[in-house]
Design an enzyme around this catalytic site. Structure first.
Site, short mmCIF file in Angstrom:
data_model
loop_
_atom_site.label_atom_id
_atom_site.label_comp_id
_atom_site.label_asym_id
_atom_site.label_seq_id
_atom_site.Cartn_x
_atom_site.Cartn_y
_atom_site.Cartn_z
N MET A 97 0.85 -1.20 0.00
CA MET A 97 0.00 0.00 0.00
C MET A 97 0.89 1.25 0.00
O MET A 97 0.43 2.35 0.33
CB MET A 97 -0.93 -0.01 1.20
CG MET A 97 -1.88 -1.21 1.17
SD MET A 97 -3.45 -0.93 1.97
CE MET A 97 -2.93 -0.63 3.62
N GLY A 98 2.17 1.08 -0.36
CA GLY A 98 3.08 2.22 -0.44
C GLY A 98 3.59 2.64 0.92
O GLY A 98 3.55 1.87 1.88
N HIS A 151 9.02 1.14 3.58
CA HIS A 151 10.14 1.17 4.53
C HIS A 151 11.01 -0.06 4.28
O HIS A 151 10.73 -0.84 3.34
CB HIS A 151 9.62 1.23 5.97
CG HIS A 151 8.59 0.18 6.29
ND1 HIS A 151 8.89 -1.17 6.33
CD2 HIS A 151 7.27 0.26 6.53
CE1 HIS A 151 7.80 -1.85 6.61
NE2 HIS A 151 6.79 -1.01 6.73
N ILE A 200 11.39 -7.38 9.69
CA ILE A 200 12.55 -6.48 9.82
C ILE A 200 12.25 -5.57 11.02
O ILE A 200 11.17 -4.98 11.10
CB ILE A 200 12.76 -5.62 8.55
CG1 ILE A 200 12.87 -6.51 7.31
CG2 ILE A 200 13.97 -4.71 8.69
CD1 ILE A 200 14.13 -7.34 7.21
N HIS A 234 9.40 -3.43 3.52
CA HIS A 234 8.93 -3.66 2.14
C HIS A 234 10.11 -3.97 1.22
O HIS A 234 10.02 -4.82 0.35
CB HIS A 234 8.24 -2.41 1.59
CG HIS A 234 6.97 -2.03 2.30
ND1 HIS A 234 6.88 -0.94 3.13
CD2 HIS A 234 5.75 -2.61 2.29
CE1 HIS A 234 5.65 -0.84 3.59
NE2 HIS A 234 4.94 -1.84 3.11
N ASP A 278 2.74 -9.41 9.41
CA ASP A 278 1.28 -9.58 9.31
C ASP A 278 0.99 -11.07 9.23
O ASP A 278 0.57 -11.58 8.18
CB ASP A 278 0.76 -8.82 8.09
CG ASP A 278 1.02 -7.34 8.21
OD1 ASP A 278 0.57 -6.74 9.20
OD2 ASP A 278 1.73 -6.78 7.35
N GLY A 291 5.21 -10.10 4.10
CA GLY A 291 5.94 -9.97 5.35
C GLY A 291 5.32 -10.81 6.45
O GLY A 291 4.09 -10.89 6.57
N ARG A 322 2.75 2.15 10.24
CA ARG A 322 2.07 2.79 11.39
C ARG A 322 3.03 3.40 12.39
O ARG A 322 2.62 4.21 13.22
CB ARG A 322 1.24 1.76 12.14
CG ARG A 322 0.06 1.33 11.35
CD ARG A 322 -0.49 0.12 11.97
NE ARG A 322 -1.49 -0.42 11.08
CZ ARG A 322 -2.57 -1.01 11.50
NH1 ARG A 322 -2.80 -1.12 12.77
NH2 ARG A 322 -3.42 -1.48 10.64
O1 PAF Z 1 -0.03 -5.76 3.80
C1 PAF Z 1 -0.46 -4.86 3.04
O2 PAF Z 1 0.21 -3.86 2.78
C2 PAF Z 1 -1.85 -5.01 2.42
O3 PAF Z 1 -2.72 -5.63 3.30
C3 PAF Z 1 -1.83 -5.73 1.06
C4 PAF Z 1 -1.35 -7.16 1.19
C5 PAF Z 1 -0.93 -4.97 0.10
C6 PAF Z 1 -3.24 -5.76 0.48
O4 PAF Z 1 -3.74 -4.49 0.29
#
Ligand code: PAF
Length: 281
Positions: free
Chosen positions: A30-31, A34, A178, A37, A152, A149, A189
């Site tokens: 979702m951009g 960091h 990480i 990602h 989650d 990751g 967040r």
């Molecule tokens: O983990 C995330 O950033 C989001 O839940 C994902 C997997 C990109 C789906 O929108």
């Protein structure tokens, strides 16, 4: 790095790579990228010839009380980071491209049972939104491999279950959490934390580590979770849930289970932090 915002140019590029016999790894995001990602992008390069990243702030996974408009949009910085990681293609669709009929009027995917536990309890409908958009993105990108990751953890198990249940031809690759030097798991967040909150936020992980040690010798899981929640609260956070679960089904662990995961969430000011520790017993 090629940047595409529409479905047809995405499909054309994927088709061209396929015709050259190249494999594709995918990292949905979702951009507001960091190092967590970027570790996913690095892992993706290990698994395929071409790496596709998507940035899409998915409205379907936000609750009514959650402020999607305030979700940080940092496209220019994100692009620079992705170029630096040799990303081959960035898919940056609008909400209209992903949900032409609107996200409340579209077909959805829901993984039963595990979507309603833990984070799903505090965020009703969240995992339906995640499963639906990931399914849609998989259909568009048609990757061989997709990296997610492990922070989650519940999301990861839900996506793996969806892939298994619907026989999707995608290998899901979990990538390790990480952490910042303090032990705090990296997350978009964390940007909501004040300097004071940053001092206490690492207490979540510290106390999970404590619990991970305890369960090696003490099987009173419920009492131990209660004690850990109290420790976290005393440190200045507010525990949302803490649970010791079976590592795959996420059902509450029994003392006989050998592979478990401690899942937890706590509020630190406005930010809802999540973390986990897998434990082999
Ligand atoms: O983990 C995330 O950033 C989001 O839940 C994902 C997997 C990109 C789906 O929108």
């Amino acid at each position: 790095m090629k940047v595409v915002t529409d479905i047809q140019p995405l499909r054309d590029q994927i088709k061209a790579w396929r015709m050259q016999g190249l494999s594709i790894a995918f990292v949905p995001t979702m951009g507001n990228l960091h190092d967590g990602h970027l570790a996913l992008v690095k892992a993706a390069h290990q698994h395929a010839d071409k790496v596709v990243v998507s940035i899409f702030i998915n409205p379907m996974q936000f609750g009514l009380s959650e402020d999607i408009d305030n979700y940080p949009k940092t496209h220019e910085q994100d692009k620079a980071k992705l170029v630096n990681e040799n990303t081959d293609l960035l898919f940056l669709p609008s909400s209209e491209v992903i949900y032409p009929k609107g996200y409340t009027e579209t077909t959805f995917v829901e993984v039963p049972h595990i979507s309603n536990l833990y984070c799903g309890k505090s965020r009703p409908g969240h995992f339906r939104g995640v499963a639906t958009v990931v399914c849609k993105l998989f259909n568009l990108v048609q990757p061989d491999v997709a990296c997610f990751g492990s922070k989650d953890y519940q999301q990861l198990q839900i996506i793996q279950t969806m892939v298994d249940d619907l026989s999707m031809p995608v290998k899901i690759v979990p990538v390790e959490i990480i952490r910042e030097k303090s032990g705090l798991a990296m997350s978009s967040r964390n940007g909501y934390l004040t300097p004071e909150e940053r001092q206490i936020a690492p207490q979540l992980y510290k106390n999970l580590q404590w619990l991970a040690e305890q369960i090696k010798t003490n099987k009173e899981y419920s009492a131990l979770c209660q004690q850990t929640a109290e420790r976290i609260n005393q440190a200045g956070l507010t525990t949302d849930y803490i649970s010791i679960c079976h590592a795959y089904t996420l059902a509450e662990a029994t003392p006989e289970d050998k592979k478990v995961v401690i899942l937890a969430s706590a509020f630190c000011g406005k930010a809802r932090l999540i973390d986990n520790i897998p434990v082999d017993l």
